[in-house]
Enzyme design. Structure first.
Site, PDB file in Angstrom:
ATOM      1  N   ASN A  37       3.072  -1.189  -2.175  1.00 34.53           N
ATOM      2  CA  ASN A  37       2.958  -2.412  -1.374  1.00 34.53           C
ATOM      3  C   ASN A  37       1.772  -3.281  -1.799  1.00 34.53           C
ATOM      4  O   ASN A  37       0.619  -2.842  -1.732  1.00 34.53           O
ATOM      5  CB  ASN A  37       2.804  -1.999   0.098  1.00 34.53           C
ATOM      6  CG  ASN A  37       3.289  -3.069   1.050  1.00 34.53           C
ATOM      7  OD1 ASN A  37       3.711  -4.142   0.618  1.00 34.53           O
ATOM      8  ND2 ASN A  37       3.240  -2.776   2.335  1.00 34.53           N
ATOM      9  N   ARG A 147       6.016   6.818  17.590  1.00 30.95           N
ATOM     10  CA  ARG A 147       4.626   6.455  17.293  1.00 30.95           C
ATOM     11  C   ARG A 147       4.279   5.244  18.145  1.00 30.95           C
ATOM     12  O   ARG A 147       4.928   4.201  18.048  1.00 30.95           O
ATOM     13  CB  ARG A 147       4.483   6.114  15.812  1.00 30.95           C
ATOM     14  CG  ARG A 147       3.036   6.012  15.398  1.00 30.95           C
ATOM     15  CD  ARG A 147       2.877   5.423  14.013  1.00 30.95           C
ATOM     16  NE  ARG A 147       2.924   3.978  14.048  1.00 30.95           N
ATOM     17  CZ  ARG A 147       2.476   3.191  13.070  1.00 30.95           C
ATOM     18  NH1 ARG A 147       1.981   3.729  11.966  1.00 30.95           N
ATOM     19  NH2 ARG A 147       2.550   1.892  13.152  1.00 30.95           N
ATOM     20  N   TYR A 159      -3.441  -3.947  13.209  1.00 29.76           N
ATOM     21  CA  TYR A 159      -2.493  -3.117  12.484  1.00 29.76           C
ATOM     22  C   TYR A 159      -1.339  -2.661  13.387  1.00 29.76           C
ATOM     23  O   TYR A 159      -1.563  -2.221  14.508  1.00 29.76           O
ATOM     24  CB  TYR A 159      -3.201  -1.863  11.913  1.00 29.76           C
ATOM     25  CG  TYR A 159      -2.184  -0.852  11.489  1.00 29.76           C
ATOM     26  CD1 TYR A 159      -1.446  -1.069  10.343  1.00 29.76           C
ATOM     27  CD2 TYR A 159      -1.882   0.246  12.286  1.00 29.76           C
ATOM     28  CE1 TYR A 159      -0.439  -0.199   9.982  1.00 29.76           C
ATOM     29  CE2 TYR A 159      -0.876   1.125  11.927  1.00 29.76           C
ATOM     30  CZ  TYR A 159      -0.157   0.898  10.777  1.00 29.76           C
ATOM     31  OH  TYR A 159       0.844   1.735  10.434  1.00 29.76           O
ATOM     32  N   ASP A 211      -1.421   6.146  15.299  1.00 28.64           N
ATOM     33  CA  ASP A 211      -2.043   5.934  13.982  1.00 28.64           C
ATOM     34  C   ASP A 211      -3.315   5.107  14.153  1.00 28.64           C
ATOM     35  O   ASP A 211      -3.247   3.952  14.585  1.00 28.64           O
ATOM     36  CB  ASP A 211      -1.029   5.185  13.095  1.00 28.64           C
ATOM     37  CG  ASP A 211      -1.457   5.119  11.633  1.00 28.64           C
ATOM     38  OD1 ASP A 211      -2.622   5.436  11.334  1.00 28.64           O
ATOM     39  OD2 ASP A 211      -0.604   4.746  10.797  1.00 28.64           O
ATOM     40  N   HIS A 213      -5.158   4.363  11.613  1.00 26.50           N
ATOM     41  CA  HIS A 213      -5.161   3.594  10.360  1.00 26.50           C
ATOM     42  C   HIS A 213      -6.552   3.484   9.726  1.00 26.50           C
ATOM     43  O   HIS A 213      -7.017   2.393   9.388  1.00 26.50           O
ATOM     44  CB  HIS A 213      -4.528   2.213  10.585  1.00 26.50           C
ATOM     45  CG  HIS A 213      -3.663   1.780   9.428  1.00 26.50           C
ATOM     46  ND1 HIS A 213      -4.066   0.845   8.519  1.00 26.50           N
ATOM     47  CD2 HIS A 213      -2.444   2.200   9.035  1.00 26.50           C
ATOM     48  CE1 HIS A 213      -3.118   0.684   7.615  1.00 26.50           C
ATOM     49  NE2 HIS A 213      -2.129   1.504   7.894  1.00 26.50           N
ATOM     50  N   GLU A 237      -3.018  10.118  13.666  1.00 26.24           N
ATOM     51  CA  GLU A 237      -2.897   9.887  12.215  1.00 26.24           C
ATOM     52  C   GLU A 237      -4.074   9.083  11.664  1.00 26.24           C
ATOM     53  O   GLU A 237      -4.528   8.127  12.311  1.00 26.24           O
ATOM     54  CB  GLU A 237      -1.591   9.132  11.982  1.00 26.24           C
ATOM     55  CG  GLU A 237      -1.342   8.728  10.552  1.00 26.24           C
ATOM     56  CD  GLU A 237       0.009   8.037  10.412  1.00 26.24           C
ATOM     57  OE1 GLU A 237       0.920   8.315  11.224  1.00 26.24           O
ATOM     58  OE2 GLU A 237       0.145   7.200   9.510  1.00 26.24           O
ATOM     59  N   GLU A 263      -1.148   9.346   3.735  1.00 20.59           N
ATOM     60  CA  GLU A 263      -0.236   8.331   3.203  1.00 20.59           C
ATOM     61  C   GLU A 263      -0.819   7.574   2.012  1.00 20.59           C
ATOM     62  O   GLU A 263      -0.061   6.992   1.253  1.00 20.59           O
ATOM     63  CB  GLU A 263       0.223   7.363   4.295  1.00 20.59           C
ATOM     64  CG  GLU A 263      -0.862   6.463   4.836  1.00 20.59           C
ATOM     65  CD  GLU A 263      -0.368   5.558   5.955  1.00 20.59           C
ATOM     66  OE1 GLU A 263       0.378   6.034   6.816  1.00 20.59           O
ATOM     67  OE2 GLU A 263      -0.731   4.372   5.949  1.00 20.59           O
ATOM     68  N   ARG A 284       0.754  13.908   4.980  1.00 21.07           N
ATOM     69  CA  ARG A 284       1.637  12.741   4.971  1.00 21.07           C
ATOM     70  C   ARG A 284       1.850  12.109   3.596  1.00 21.07           C
ATOM     71  O   ARG A 284       2.290  10.960   3.490  1.00 21.07           O
ATOM     72  CB  ARG A 284       1.069  11.694   5.940  1.00 21.07           C
ATOM     73  CG  ARG A 284       1.255  12.157   7.341  1.00 21.07           C
ATOM     74  CD  ARG A 284       1.100  11.130   8.404  1.00 21.07           C
ATOM     75  NE  ARG A 284       1.225   9.755   8.051  1.00 21.07           N
ATOM     76  CZ  ARG A 284       2.378   9.108   7.926  1.00 21.07           C
ATOM     77  NH1 ARG A 284       3.521   9.717   8.123  1.00 21.07           N
ATOM     78  NH2 ARG A 284       2.384   7.837   7.607  1.00 21.07           N
ATOM     79  N   HIS A 313       5.010  10.176   4.612  1.00 18.81           N
ATOM     80  CA  HIS A 313       4.979   8.744   4.921  1.00 18.81           C
ATOM     81  C   HIS A 313       6.354   8.143   4.633  1.00 18.81           C
ATOM     82  O   HIS A 313       6.899   8.322   3.537  1.00 18.81           O
ATOM     83  CB  HIS A 313       3.917   8.116   4.004  1.00 18.81           C
ATOM     84  CG  HIS A 313       3.642   6.681   4.235  1.00 18.81           C
ATOM     85  ND1 HIS A 313       3.160   5.868   3.242  1.00 18.81           N
ATOM     86  CD2 HIS A 313       3.744   5.912   5.331  1.00 18.81           C
ATOM     87  CE1 HIS A 313       2.978   4.647   3.729  1.00 18.81           C
ATOM     88  NE2 HIS A 313       3.328   4.654   4.992  1.00 18.81           N
ATOM     89  N   GLU A 340       8.713  10.282   9.202  1.00 14.38           N
ATOM     90  CA  GLU A 340       8.622   8.897   9.690  1.00 14.38           C
ATOM     91  C   GLU A 340       9.882   8.146   9.277  1.00 14.38           C
ATOM     92  O   GLU A 340      10.349   8.262   8.140  1.00 14.38           O
ATOM     93  CB  GLU A 340       7.386   8.213   9.072  1.00 14.38           C
ATOM     94  CG  GLU A 340       7.174   6.793   9.559  1.00 14.38           C
ATOM     95  CD  GLU A 340       5.919   6.159   8.963  1.00 14.38           C
ATOM     96  OE1 GLU A 340       5.446   6.629   7.906  1.00 14.38           O
ATOM     97  OE2 GLU A 340       5.410   5.205   9.573  1.00 14.38           O
ATOM     98  N   TRP A 403      -8.821  -1.599   6.616  1.00 17.80           N
ATOM     99  CA  TRP A 403      -7.614  -2.114   7.265  1.00 17.80           C
ATOM    100  C   TRP A 403      -6.757  -0.948   7.682  1.00 17.80           C
ATOM    101  O   TRP A 403      -6.640   0.029   6.986  1.00 17.80           O
ATOM    102  CB  TRP A 403      -6.817  -3.027   6.340  1.00 17.80           C
ATOM    103  CG  TRP A 403      -5.579  -3.516   7.039  1.00 17.80           C
ATOM    104  CD1 TRP A 403      -5.518  -4.428   8.057  1.00 17.80           C
ATOM    105  CD2 TRP A 403      -4.224  -3.072   6.815  1.00 17.80           C
ATOM    106  NE1 TRP A 403      -4.211  -4.587   8.474  1.00 17.80           N
ATOM    107  CE2 TRP A 403      -3.399  -3.758   7.732  1.00 17.80           C
ATOM    108  CE3 TRP A 403      -3.660  -2.146   5.938  1.00 17.80           C
ATOM    109  CZ2 TRP A 403      -2.025  -3.560   7.795  1.00 17.80           C
ATOM    110  CZ3 TRP A 403      -2.297  -1.952   5.993  1.00 17.80           C
ATOM    111  CH2 TRP A 403      -1.491  -2.661   6.911  1.00 17.80           C
TER     112      TRP A 403
HETATM  113  O1  KDG Z   1       1.864  -0.357   3.032  1.00 18.97           O
HETATM  114  C1  KDG Z   1       1.082   0.177   4.055  1.00 18.97           C
HETATM  115  C2  KDG Z   1       1.964   0.762   5.134  1.00 18.97           C
HETATM  116  O2  KDG Z   1       2.894   1.642   4.583  1.00 18.97           O
HETATM  117  C3  KDG Z   1       1.155   1.497   6.164  1.00 18.97           C
HETATM  118  O3  KDG Z   1       0.243   0.621   6.749  1.00 18.97           O
HETATM  119  C4  KDG Z   1       2.085   2.075   7.206  1.00 18.97           C
HETATM  120  O4  KDG Z   1       0.320   3.341   8.227  1.00 18.97           O
HETATM  121  C5  KDG Z   1       1.500   3.187   7.993  1.00 18.97           C
HETATM  122  C6  KDG Z   1       2.441   4.168   8.545  1.00 18.97           C
HETATM  123  O5  KDG Z   1       1.957   5.140   9.123  1.00 18.97           O
HETATM  124  O6  KDG Z   1       3.633   3.981   8.397  1.00 18.97           O
HETATM  125 MG    MG Z   2      -0.061   5.393   8.814  1.00 20.60          MG
END
Ligand code: KDG
Ligand code: MG
Length: 403
Positions: A37, A147, A159, A211, A213, A237, A263, A284, A313, A340, A403
């Site tokens: 991504n 989630r 996020y 999450d 993040h 997460e 992830e 993940r 992920h 997921e 982020w």
């Molecule tokens: O490209 C980044 C996303 O895949 C991510 O932000 C998604 O944290 C994520 C998740 O748990 O699906």
């Molecule tokens: Mg995530």
């Protein structure tokens, strides 16, 4: 059997996907997902300029040696671009091997350890009320695991929260990343209140995930994990950015909330201490970004020894090919935890026809050979690449943050 050609395709049915296709003299081909991504074209170049030509003339069944050839053979190892490229080739070779042997990939990984695959999807309201509504709608559809994210009072965009009336997509079109503002204190006050309402309305049976993040420090994560204990999360997460594996020791000393991470990991060396020191509960790493099925089955085997389960992920920014690969791994390994599942839009589902299906909280595979997936190449001209980036995050005083 010999590999005769290998190509990479980029299409954008609502978002960018990078697909590798490997052809043989037997007429069988294999497909792999190389989507990273916001950095898609870097992987395309890595594949096109450095890897694909080396495949010509090779026996596609030699998955282990071909993986080592690209991993050790480059001298420069690891990293998301390298591993997404190697991962797509590896996935395509397993798909091809399954098709050539007329058997699903899971049969090559040990066969079926279960007949259905528990999955979770996302509820992401702009406030608690909208989040509760979204969870209710998912429970109605049969989801047993959700989630739960919600907007935080006082923060504009964060996020995981979709714009009104749209499904969530983190990458935004444009030639540079958008910027969001983050405030940990506000977030930490909000999440326990959100989870209290979730348990209040939906009871104890629903599996609830959350999450963070990568946004907390270990001590902040420890506080959150501790405050969430009464709500019995399935997992918390990415509580912290995980380059520093030792950071998890501090979290672990303070809370019994299960932890999931991985992830953004690309190799076993990103997580070996997390696993062997029993600092996490779910791993993940996904099949594409982790370098393919060849290394993922080794990671799963190490994790199994230390009571860590797999939770690959599966965001919609990997293509259905990657999701299919995660499902084949997930159905085969003993230490599967959860998958997921965000699903893809109708167009992406048309371009990548697939055999997996969702029903009442579980995903199912058929006995279609290989990964049970295909790719419509005409999508490349109909839906060309669109530049898009993940946002970045700043604290209220402008400091660049995670982020
Ligand atoms: O490209 C980044 C996303 O895949 C991510 O932000 C998604 O944290 C994520 C998740 O748990 O699906
Ligand atoms: Mg995530």
């Amino acid at each position: 059997m010999k590999i005769t050609d290998a190509r990479v395709f980029v299409c954008s049915p609502g978002r960018n996907f990078v697909t590798v296709k490997i052809y043989t003299d037997a007429g069988v081909y294999g497909l792999g997902d190389a989507t990273l991504n916001g950095r898609e074209l870097a992987v395309v170049s890595y594949l096109q300029d450095h890897l694909l030509a080396c495949l010509i003339g090779r026996d596609p069944f030699d998955t282990e040696d071909i993986w080592q050839y690209f991993y050790k053979g480059a001298y420069w190892r690891r990293g998301p671009v390298t591993m997404a490229a190697i991962g797509a080739i590896d996935m395509a070779l397993w798909d091809l091997k399954g098709k050539a042997l007329n058997t699903p990939v899971y049969n090559l990984l040990g066969g079926k350890s279960r007949h259905q695959i528990l999955c979770y999807t996302h509820a992401n309201g702009r406030d608690v009320a909208e989040t509760l509504e979204k969870v209710a709608a998912l429970v109605e559809k049969g989801y047993q695991a959700v989630r739960v994210q919600s907007g935080v009072p006082g923060l504009e965009n964060i996020y995981g929260i979709a714009e009104k009336g749209r499904s969530y997509e983190p990458a935004l079109r444009g030639n540079r990343p958008a910027e969001e503002v983050w405030d940990t204190a506000k977030y930490l006050r909000h999440v326990p209140k959100l989870m209290a309402q979730i348990r209040d309305q939906f009871g104890e049976d629903l599996h609830v995930l959350h999450d963070s993040h990568h946004r907390l420090t270990p001590i902040e994560a420890a506080r959150l994990g501790k405050e969430l204990e009464p709500f019995h999360l399935f997992w918390l997460e990415d509580p912290v950015a995980a380059e520093l594996q030792e950071g998890f020791q501090l979290i672990r000393q303070h809370t019994t909330t299960p932890l999931a991470v991985g992830e953004v990991f690309n190799t076993i060396f990103d997580c070996h201490q997390l696993i062997t020191h029993q600092l996490i509960d779910y791993l993940r790493v996904t099949v594409s970004h982790g370098g393919g099925l060849t290394p993922l089955k080794k990671m799963a085997a190490l994790a199994e020894v230390y009571h860590v389960k797999m939770g690959c992920h599966g965001a919609s920014d990997m293509s259905p090919i990657c999701l299919a690969a995660c499902l084949h791994l997930g159905i085969a390994v003993n230490n599967f935890g959860i998958q997921e599942y965000m699903g893809h839009n109708d167009l992406a589902n048309e371009i990548f026809p697939h055999e997996y299906r969702f029903e009442r909280g579980f995903l199912y595979l058929t006995d279609a050979p290989g990964l049970g997936i295909d790719f419509d190449e005409s999508s490349v001209s109909s839906y060309p690449y669109q530049q898009a980036y993940l946002p970045l995050s700043r604290l209220t005083d402008g400091t660049l943050s995670n982020w």
